[in-house]
Design an enzyme around this catalytic site. Sequence first.
Site, PDB file in Angstrom:
ATOM      1  N   SER A   1      -9.542  48.922 -20.476  1.00 13.86           N
ATOM      2  CA  SER A   1     -10.143  49.334 -19.210  1.00 13.86           C
ATOM      3  C   SER A   1      -9.732  50.723 -18.733  1.00 13.86           C
ATOM      4  O   SER A   1     -10.319  51.241 -17.777  1.00 13.86           O
ATOM      5  CB  SER A   1      -9.829  48.297 -18.124  1.00 13.86           C
ATOM      6  OG  SER A   1     -10.720  47.207 -18.233  1.00 13.86           O
TER       7      SER A   1
ATOM      8  N   LYS B   1     -12.312  53.452 -18.086  1.00 15.05           N
ATOM      9  CA  LYS B   1     -13.027  53.700 -16.836  1.00 15.05           C
ATOM     10  C   LYS B   1     -12.608  55.001 -16.166  1.00 15.05           C
ATOM     11  O   LYS B   1     -13.336  55.513 -15.302  1.00 15.05           O
ATOM     12  CB  LYS B   1     -12.850  52.503 -15.902  1.00 15.05           C
ATOM     13  CG  LYS B   1     -13.482  51.217 -16.443  1.00 15.05           C
ATOM     14  CD  LYS B   1     -13.294  50.064 -15.475  1.00 15.05           C
ATOM     15  CE  LYS B   1     -14.006  48.803 -15.962  1.00 15.05           C
ATOM     16  NZ  LYS B   1     -13.278  48.127 -17.046  1.00 15.05           N
TER      17      LYS B   1
ATOM     18  N   SER C   1     -11.672  47.173 -11.335  1.00  9.57           N
ATOM     19  CA  SER C   1     -11.950  47.457 -12.744  1.00  9.57           C
ATOM     20  C   SER C   1     -13.250  46.794 -13.186  1.00  9.57           C
ATOM     21  O   SER C   1     -13.306  46.084 -14.189  1.00  9.57           O
ATOM     22  CB  SER C   1     -10.791  46.994 -13.639  1.00  9.57           C
ATOM     23  OG  SER C   1     -10.960  47.442 -14.962  1.00  9.57           O
TER      24      SER C   1
END
Length: 211
Positions: A78, A81, A133
């Site tokens: 993640s 991102k 997230s």
Amino acid sequence: SVQLTVGLACAVALVAGIPSVAGAQVLTTDNICGKAADARGIAAEDLPDIDASNAFVMGKNGTVYYARSADEQVKIASITKVMTAILAVENCKMDEKITVSNAAAAVGNSTAGLLEGDELTVEQALRGLMIPSGNDAANALAEHISSSNSAFAELMNEKADELGCQNTHFANPSGLHDENHYTSARDLGIIAQTPMEIPELRESVGKSQNK
């Protein structure tokens, strides 16, 4: 030196979104300001005990203080991102409207709770991206900017090249598993410098999830 040892002991390792090693480790092969610790004569007991298989610590001026397997290609998950957010700010106005597609809403895993047909601003989408997230927010932004995740990934790779990344390749805007989606601790350190220079992102990451 004593100052170097104390500085390393206080340093936070930047880990490239991967499983850590089993238990913390002290490695005399770790790079300290350009040289291996053992080459500098630094004893193991004076090195940081870091629970990470890949690490990189860099100062604001680009000085590299500490590195462990910093150029190894590893999964990014993640932390992807961060790059998605950078491109969103570079390509959109904060009050620009986004409509969430069925594909973006149905991505699953970590989400911001977006539904098909939801309309939100880029600023709201960034908060959904960076705070919970949200994979759905990541895909919604990517589709808004480039029409598809694959086209957006091309933008991500162009930006990584522009920043000087050597061991990074993006395949999607969210970080969902893909064998062709990876970075290194060093590249991640380079990428992570950029958001702190962007007021909109500093503000987003400074908010709590319930705001």
